[in-house]
Design a protein around this motif. Structure first.
Motif, PDB file in Angstrom:
ATOM      1  N   ILE A 270       0.840  -1.206   0.000  1.00 30.87           N
ATOM      2  CA  ILE A 270       0.000   0.000   0.000  1.00 30.87           C
ATOM      3  C   ILE A 270       0.875   1.256   0.000  1.00 30.87           C
ATOM      4  CG2 ILE A 270      -1.662   1.334   1.357  1.00 30.87           C
ATOM      5  CD1 ILE A 270      -2.877  -1.330   2.235  1.00 30.87           C
TER       6      ILE A 270
ATOM      7  N   GLN B  54       2.236   1.924  -3.489  1.00 27.43           N
ATOM      8  CA  GLN B  54       1.272   2.182  -4.556  1.00 27.43           C
ATOM      9  C   GLN B  54       0.396   3.409  -4.326  1.00 27.43           C
ATOM     10  OE1 GLN B  54      -1.012  -1.320  -5.352  1.00 27.43           O
ATOM     11  NE2 GLN B  54       0.736  -2.424  -6.204  1.00 27.43           N
ATOM     12  N   THR B  55       0.518   4.077  -3.203  1.00 31.72           N
ATOM     13  CA  THR B  55      -0.334   5.232  -2.935  1.00 31.72           C
ATOM     14  C   THR B  55       0.522   6.467  -2.694  1.00 31.72           C
ATOM     15  OG1 THR B  55      -0.394   4.750  -0.583  1.00 31.72           O
ATOM     16  CG2 THR B  55      -2.176   3.856  -1.924  1.00 31.72           C
TER      17      THR B  55
ATOM     18  N   VAL C  78      -1.344   9.626   1.545  1.00 33.43           N
ATOM     19  CA  VAL C  78      -2.401   8.974   2.299  1.00 33.43           C
ATOM     20  C   VAL C  78      -2.148   9.236   3.779  1.00 33.43           C
ATOM     21  CG1 VAL C  78      -3.480   6.767   2.863  1.00 33.43           C
ATOM     22  CG2 VAL C  78      -2.683   7.189   0.558  1.00 33.43           C
TER      23      VAL C  78
END
Length: 114
Positions: free
Chosen positions: A42, A45-46, A49
């Motif tokens: 995560i 890929q982000t 956030v």
């Protein structure tokens, strides 16, 4: 009457609960590994956030996996020790001659509805 359970014997119970604790330690390690891998994926890929997202995701994955492993471990404990076999499933001993009560009309006089 129920048959005696193998878990009534302290030696059998100690062995079964030790095996359950060993299974839970293994599942804790697998859960931690899964959470770490999920957080790394995560994170890569982000963008931008909130840290709360990572905390909520880690807790959600962790608690879900631990709850599922605890419940399945209890199923294995019950089945593996013969505790399930000690349950009396004799349906012939039930009194089936009595008519079942209609719960939809319970409490109403003469079955009349308001």
């Amino acid at each position: 009457m129920a048959n005696p359970s193998p878990l009534d014997n302290p030696e059998n119970a100690a062995f079964a609960w030790a095996r359950y604790r060993r299974l839970m330690r293994l599942m804790m390690g697998i859960t931690l590994g899964t959470v770490i891998i999920a957080m790394a994926i995560i994170y890569n890929q982000t963008e931008d956030v909130s840290p709360h997202f990572f905390i909520a995701t880690a807790l959600g994955i962790g608690f879900s996996m631990l709850l599922m492993s605890a419940l399945m471990g209890l199923v294995f404990l019950s089945s593996g020790t013969g505790h399930d076999a000690s349950v009396d499933n004799d349906l012939d001993s039930l009194d089936l001659s009595k008519k079942p009560t209609d719960r939809r009309t319970m409490g109403w006089k003469d079955g009349a509805e308001r």
